[in-house]
Design a protein around this motif. Structure first.
Motif, PDB file in Angstrom:
ATOM      1  N   GLY A   1     -18.420   7.847  -6.707  1.00 38.31           N
ATOM      2  CA  GLY A   1     -17.961   6.571  -7.242  1.00 38.31           C
ATOM      3  C   GLY A   1     -18.109   5.453  -6.232  1.00 38.31           C
ATOM      4  O   GLY A   1     -18.602   5.645  -5.112  1.00 38.31           O
ATOM      5  N   ILE A   2     -17.639   4.274  -6.601  1.00 37.58           N
ATOM      6  CA  ILE A   2     -17.833   3.097  -5.751  1.00 37.58           C
ATOM      7  C   ILE A   2     -16.798   3.000  -4.632  1.00 37.58           C
ATOM      8  O   ILE A   2     -16.954   2.166  -3.735  1.00 37.58           O
ATOM      9  CB  ILE A   2     -17.836   1.800  -6.580  1.00 37.58           C
ATOM     10  N   THR A   3     -15.749   3.825  -4.657  1.00 36.75           N
ATOM     11  CA  THR A   3     -14.746   3.767  -3.583  1.00 36.75           C
ATOM     12  C   THR A   3     -14.847   4.935  -2.612  1.00 36.75           C
ATOM     13  O   THR A   3     -14.142   4.951  -1.605  1.00 36.75           O
ATOM     14  CB  THR A   3     -13.318   3.738  -4.161  1.00 36.75           C
ATOM     15  N   GLU A   4     -15.699   5.892  -2.913  1.00 33.93           N
ATOM     16  CA  GLU A   4     -15.803   7.060  -2.038  1.00 33.93           C
ATOM     17  C   GLU A   4     -16.330   6.624  -0.669  1.00 33.93           C
ATOM     18  O   GLU A   4     -17.302   5.887  -0.561  1.00 33.93           O
ATOM     19  CB  GLU A   4     -16.733   8.094  -2.656  1.00 33.93           C
TER      20      GLU A   4
ATOM     21  N   GLU B   1     -11.165   4.697 -11.000  1.00 31.71           N
ATOM     22  CA  GLU B   1     -11.144   5.732  -9.965  1.00 31.71           C
ATOM     23  C   GLU B   1      -9.732   5.951  -9.436  1.00 31.71           C
ATOM     24  O   GLU B   1      -9.360   7.077  -9.080  1.00 31.71           O
ATOM     25  CB  GLU B   1     -12.108   5.361  -8.845  1.00 31.71           C
ATOM     26  N   LEU B   2      -8.927   4.882  -9.384  1.00 33.12           N
ATOM     27  CA  LEU B   2      -7.527   5.050  -8.961  1.00 33.12           C
ATOM     28  C   LEU B   2      -6.750   5.849  -9.999  1.00 33.12           C
ATOM     29  O   LEU B   2      -5.960   6.740  -9.659  1.00 33.12           O
ATOM     30  CB  LEU B   2      -6.881   3.681  -8.730  1.00 33.12           C
ATOM     31  N   ARG B   3      -7.002   5.561 -11.294  1.00 30.70           N
ATOM     32  CA  ARG B   3      -6.334   6.342 -12.344  1.00 30.70           C
ATOM     33  C   ARG B   3      -6.716   7.821 -12.241  1.00 30.70           C
ATOM     34  O   ARG B   3      -5.889   8.709 -12.458  1.00 30.70           O
ATOM     35  CB  ARG B   3      -6.710   5.804 -13.727  1.00 30.70           C
ATOM     36  N   GLU B   4      -7.971   8.079 -11.914  1.00 28.34           N
ATOM     37  CA  GLU B   4      -8.400   9.465 -11.758  1.00 28.34           C
ATOM     38  C   GLU B   4      -7.676  10.125 -10.586  1.00 28.34           C
ATOM     39  O   GLU B   4      -7.259  11.287 -10.682  1.00 28.34           O
ATOM     40  CB  GLU B   4      -9.904   9.516 -11.537  1.00 28.34           C
ATOM     41  N   ALA B   5      -7.516   9.388  -9.484  1.00 28.51           N
ATOM     42  CA  ALA B   5      -6.791   9.930  -8.339  1.00 28.51           C
ATOM     43  C   ALA B   5      -5.341  10.235  -8.705  1.00 28.51           C
ATOM     44  O   ALA B   5      -4.766  11.248  -8.268  1.00 28.51           O
ATOM     45  CB  ALA B   5      -6.844   8.949  -7.169  1.00 28.51           C
ATOM     46  N   GLN B   6      -4.742   9.375  -9.515  1.00 29.66           N
ATOM     47  CA  GLN B   6      -3.380   9.653  -9.980  1.00 29.66           C
ATOM     48  C   GLN B   6      -3.347  10.914 -10.835  1.00 29.66           C
ATOM     49  O   GLN B   6      -2.428  11.740 -10.712  1.00 29.66           O
ATOM     50  CB  GLN B   6      -2.849   8.446 -10.763  1.00 29.66           C
TER      51      GLN B   6
ATOM     52  N   LEU C   1       0.829  -1.197   0.000  1.00 29.42           N
ATOM     53  CA  LEU C   1       0.000   0.000   0.000  1.00 29.42           C
ATOM     54  C   LEU C   1       0.865   1.249   0.000  1.00 29.42           C
ATOM     55  O   LEU C   1       2.000   1.241   0.496  1.00 29.42           O
ATOM     56  CB  LEU C   1      -0.892   0.016   1.238  1.00 29.42           C
ATOM     57  N   ALA C   2       0.313   2.340  -0.493  1.00 31.85           N
ATOM     58  CA  ALA C   2       1.031   3.616  -0.421  1.00 31.85           C
ATOM     59  C   ALA C   2       1.323   3.991   1.025  1.00 31.85           C
ATOM     60  O   ALA C   2       2.372   4.584   1.329  1.00 31.85           O
ATOM     61  CB  ALA C   2       0.212   4.711  -1.100  1.00 31.85           C
ATOM     62  N   GLU C   3       0.413   3.632   1.941  1.00 29.48           N
ATOM     63  CA  GLU C   3       0.596   3.992   3.351  1.00 29.48           C
ATOM     64  C   GLU C   3       1.841   3.348   3.955  1.00 29.48           C
ATOM     65  O   GLU C   3       2.377   3.853   4.946  1.00 29.48           O
ATOM     66  CB  GLU C   3      -0.639   3.577   4.162  1.00 29.48           C
ATOM     67  N   ASP C   4       2.308   2.234   3.361  1.00 33.76           N
ATOM     68  CA  ASP C   4       3.536   1.607   3.849  1.00 33.76           C
ATOM     69  C   ASP C   4       4.756   2.495   3.613  1.00 33.76           C
ATOM     70  O   ASP C   4       5.783   2.331   4.283  1.00 33.76           O
ATOM     71  CB  ASP C   4       3.771   0.270   3.132  1.00 33.76           C
TER      72      ASP C   4
ATOM     73  N   ARG D   1      -9.607   1.644  -2.320  1.00 29.17           N
ATOM     74  CA  ARG D   1      -9.790   2.934  -1.635  1.00 29.17           C
ATOM     75  C   ARG D   1      -9.311   4.058  -2.553  1.00 29.17           C
ATOM     76  O   ARG D   1      -8.616   4.982  -2.120  1.00 29.17           O
ATOM     77  CB  ARG D   1      -9.031   2.953  -0.305  1.00 29.17           C
ATOM     78  N   ALA D   2      -9.694   3.954  -3.820  1.00 27.15           N
ATOM     79  CA  ALA D   2      -9.157   4.863  -4.829  1.00 27.15           C
ATOM     80  C   ALA D   2      -9.453   6.322  -4.530  1.00 27.15           C
ATOM     81  O   ALA D   2      -8.605   7.191  -4.750  1.00 27.15           O
ATOM     82  CB  ALA D   2      -9.709   4.493  -6.211  1.00 27.15           C
TER      83      ALA D   2
END
Length: 654
Positions: A646-649, A487-492, A198-201, A440-441
C-alpha cells in the motif's frame, strides 16, 4: 506581625509534613467504583503513616512506605450505593459522599472521543433528559510529562444533569446510557483524551523501547524540553528545505518568481491548519503558501472572485507578482479581482501569512473553514482551491517558536494522563483514535496492538478493549490511487487478532467534509452493543459483517462474511450494490458490479477483469457510496482480499 506570619508558615509546614494524607485526585465525591473487582485506593502521606479506608462495613488498613506511597485494597463489591467512603489517619479524616459501585470505563483517544455532547446531534434532547441517567464522568485534565506520574493531583466526578452533561464525551455518554439501561447500574466514565494526538503519545517509554518496530525511534526521543525544542527545530528545517541549507526569502523576492519556482517546496493542503502539515506541528511564526493556477487565454478579459476560506492571520496576497491585498483577512474572505489579474498559462497565487494570534482559539497558520469556501470563480467556471496542491514554507527569517504539544515527542500523554490512573479498577476501555496515524497506517498494525498490550501489562489484566474504526472523511480515491484511511481501517481490523478486543464500523455515519462527524449517538450505541455482547454476554445486539474469504475459481469473486448469518442487503432503492472493485494479475482495479447470493454472500464481477485475483470494498478515505449492510442495518466493514503493498508501507514514526 512578621513573627506571626513566620509562625503560621512553620505550622503549615509541620501539618503538611506530618499529618496530611493525600489520596490520588481520582478519589472524590460522586465517584464510581468498579463492581466485582478488588478496589485499590492509594495516595501519598508521610512515610510510615498508617491509613484506614472504610466503606459499607469494610475497613482496610495500609501503611505508607519510605517514599510516602500507600495503597489499600478493598474487597469486591456488588453494584449499589450511594455510600460514604472515609480515608483516615490519626485525627485526620477525609470523607467522600455519594459513592456508587457500578461499571467504570476509560474513554480515550483523540478528538472524536474528546468531542463533547453539546456539539453532537441530539444534544438538546439529551440535556433535557440527562438528570434521569445514572452516568458520571471524571475528566483527566490535559497534561504532558516527560516522566511517568503516579497520581492525579486533583479532579472531580461529575453527575450527568442538564447543567453538566454538555461537557461529557459524546461517544462515552451514549455508550454509558445504553449500558446503564441494559445493566441497571451506574456507569462511570474516565475521560482521558487529547485531540489530534498520535497513538505513540499514549504508549509508555519502556513499551516503545522494547518494540522491534519502534524501539530505535524511541531511543532518540529527548528526555528534556530543551532537547525536544532542538529536535523539532532541526526536523522542521530538514523537512522544509529537503535537507538543503536554510534560505531566507522576502515576500518581495518570492512574489516575482514564476510558478515553477515553488515546485521544490513541500506540499500542503487547504482547508487545513499547518498544525497537520509535515513538520509544521506546533510551529508558531510566519510563513508562505503558494498555488499554481493554469488558465487559457479566454479568462484574461474576465472579472473573477477569489475566496480563501477562513483565517485569522494578517496576510499579504500576491497574484503573479502584484500585491492584491494586505492586512487582516478574517472570516470567509472574498475579493473581487479586476480584468487583467490573470494571464494565459501558469499563474501564481502567493500568500504571506503573518499570524498575530488575535483569536486565542486559532492555533496555527493555514487556510481553514469549509472546502466549498476556497475557490476562484469566473462567470461560467469555478476553480476549486480546496486540494493538496498548495506549497508551504515557514519564514524562518522572522521570530518563531514552538508550543510544546503531544506530537512533538512520545510517551507524554501516557505519562501524565494514563499512568496516574493505575491501578484504578475498571471494566474496560473504549478508544477512538487513528486519524493522526493515517499517514503511517501500515505501521499502526504494530503500534496499536503495542498500546493495548502496554496498558494491559501495566494493569496486569487483559481487560476488554473496544475501538471505533475510522469513519468517512476526505476524498473518494479508488484503489489505483490508494487510501491512507482505508489502510488505517485495515490495521484496526487486524488488531482484532488480539484477544478480548472489539471493533465497530462507522463508515456510514461519517462526514466527508468534516473530520468530526456530529452523529455520536450511533457510535456510542454500537460500542455499547459490542460491550453488551462481548463483555456482559447479553444476546440480541448485532454487529457489522466483516470479510471472511473469497473464491475466484469461477471467474468472478464470491465473497463470504462473518456476522452475516441473518443475511445482507443493499441500501439502495434500485437494489444496486456499490463500492466493490476487482483487479487481475496486473494489479489494476476497476469498479465492479455485485449481487447478493445465498442471502449472506456477494458475487462480484467486472467486464474489464476476466480473471480476477483481488477484490476490494469501500477502499477509499470516504466510502460514502458503499451501501452493503446486514439485514439488521449494520454496514459491512471495508476490506481487501489482497496483501499488495500500500501507499503507507515503509513510513515510520520518527
Amino acid at each position: 506581625m512578621r513573627i506571626l506570619i513566620a509562625t503560621m508558615f512553620l505550622v503549615c509546614i509541620f501539618r503538611q509534613a506530618h499529618t496530611q494524607v493525600r489520596p490520588s485526585g481520582i478519589f472524590a465525591d460522586h465517584m464510581v467504583l468498579q463492581r466485582g473487582q478488588d478496589i485499590p485506593v492509594w495516595g501519598q502521606a508521610a512515610k510510615k503513616t498508617k491509613i484506614k479506608v472504610t466503606i459499607d462495613g469494610q475497613a482496610v488498613n495500609a501503611t505508607a512506605d519510605e517514599k510516602g506511597t500507600w495503597k489499600a485494597i478493598l474487597k469486591p463489591m456488588t453494584a449499589g450505593g450511594p455510600y460514604v467512603m472515609t480515608i483516615s489517619s490519626g485525627k485526620e479524616r477525609l470523607v467522600y459522599h455519594d459513592v456508587m459501585v457500578g461499571e467504570v470505563w476509560i474513554c480515550s483517544g483523540q478528538s472524536n472521543m474528546e468531542f463533547q455532547l453539546k456539539n453532537a446531534l441530539g444534544y438538546k434532547f439529551e440535556q433535557k433528559n440527562s438528570s434521569g441517567q445514572a452516568i458520571r464522568q471524571f475528566r483527566v485534565e490535559d497534561k504532558m510529562s516527560l516522566q511517568p506520574e503516579t497520581e492525579l493531583k486533583e479532579g472531580n466526578w461529575v453527575k450527568a444533569d442538564s447543567n453538566t452533561v454538555g461537557d461529557f464525551t459524546a461517544v462515552g455518554y451514549f455508550f454509558a446510557k445504553q449500558l446503564s439501561k441494559q445493566l441497571n447500574v451506574t456507569i462511570g466514565l474516565i475521560y482521558s483524551n487529547w485531540g489530534g494526538t498520535l497513538a505513540e503519545d499514549w504508549i509508555s517509554r519502556d513499551a516503545m523501547l522494547n518494540s522491534p518496530e519502534l524501539g530505535e525511534a524511541a531511543k532518540n526521543i529527548p528526555d528534556s524540553w530543551d532537547g525536544v525544542k532542538q529536535r523539532i527545530d532541526k526536523q522542521l528545517k530538514e523537512w522544509a528545505y529537503n535537507k538543503k541549507p536554510v534560505t531566507n526569502y522576502s515576500v518581495e523576492q518570492l512574489a516575482g518568481q514564476p510558478a515553477a519556482f515553488f515546485d521544490d517546496w513541500q506540499k500542503g493542503s487547504a482547508p487545513a491548519s499547518w498544525e497537520w502539515t509535515g513538520k509544521l506541528y506546533s510551529y508558531r511564526g510566519e510563513g508562505f503558501m503558494q498555488h499554481r493556477i493554469k488558465l487559457d487565454s479566454s479568462y484574461i478579459g474576465r472579472h473573477s472572485v477569489l475566496s480563501l476560506g477562513q483565517t485569522d492571520a494578517d496576510m499579504e496576497l500576491y497574484i503573479n507578482g502584484k500585491l492584491i491585498k494586505k492586512g487582516a483577512l478574517s472570516g470567509n474572505f472574498q475579493l473581487e479581482l479586476p480584468v487583467g489579474t490573470w494571464k494565459p498559462g501558469d499563474n501564481s497565487v502567493l500568500l504571506n501569512l503573518q499570524s498575530r494570534q488575535k483569536n486565542p482559539a486559532w492555533f496555527g497558520m493555514g487556510l481553514t473553514g469549509n472546502s466549498n469556501d476556497l475557490f476562484i470563480r469566473f462567470a461560467d467556471t469555478t476553480i476549486n482551491l480546496a486540494d493538496n496542491a498548495w506549497r508551504v514554507m515557514p519564514d524562518l527569517s522572522k521570530p518563531y517558536h514552538f508550543d510544546f504539544l503531544p506530537n512533538n515527542t512520545a510517551f507524554s500523554l501516557y505519562n501524565a494522563m494514563i499512568n496516574p490512573l493505575i491501578p484504578y479498577a475498571f471494566a474496560g476501555v473504549i478508544w477512538y483514535q487513528g486519524e493522526s496515524n493515517a499517514d503511517r497506517a501500515f505501521q499502526y498494525r504494530t503500534t496499536f496492538p503495542l498500546l493495548i498490550n502496554d496498558w494491559r501489562n501495566k494493569w496486569k489484566r487483559d481487560f476488554p478493549f473496544l475501538f471505533v474504526q475510522l469513519s468517512s472523511f476526505g476524498g473518494m480515491q479508488n484503489s489505483n490511487t490508494g487510501s491512507t484511511w482505508a489502510e488505517l481501517r485495515e490495521a484496526q481490523t487486524t488488531t482484532l487478532q488480539l484477544p478480548n478486543t472489539g471493533m465497530v464500523v462507522t463508515t456510514d455515519i461519517g462526514d466527508a467534509l468534516n473530520i468530526h462527524p456530529r452523529d455520536k449517538a450511533d457510535v456510542g450505541l454500537r460500542l455499547a452493543g459490542k460491550a453488551l455482547t462481548m463483555v456482559y454476554h447479553l444476546p440480541g445486539f448485532p454487529e457489522s459483517p466483516l470479510y471472511n474469504s473469497v473464491d475466484f475459481s469461477a471467474g468472478d469473486a464470491i465473497v463470504s462474511f462473518k456476522n452475516a448469518s441473518n443475511g445482507l442487503m443493499a441500501r439502495d432503492k434500485y437494489g444496486y450494490i456499490k463500492g466493490f472493485e476487482l483487479a487481475g494479475a496486473d494489479h489494476k482495479f476497476y469498479y465492479a458490479q455485485a449481487s447478493i447470493i445465498d442471502g449472506s454472500k456477494v458475487k462480484v464481477w467486472c467486464s474489464q477483469v476476466s480473471q480476477p485475483v483481488a477484490v476490494r470494498y469501500a477502499w477509499t478515505d470516504a466510502p460514502i457510496e458503499a451501501n452493503l449492510y446486514s439485514t439488521e442495518g449494520f454496514p459491512v466493514g471495508p476490506f481487501r482480499s489482497d496483501n499488495w503493498k500500500g501507499i503507507t508501507e515503509g513510513k515510520k514514526f520518527e
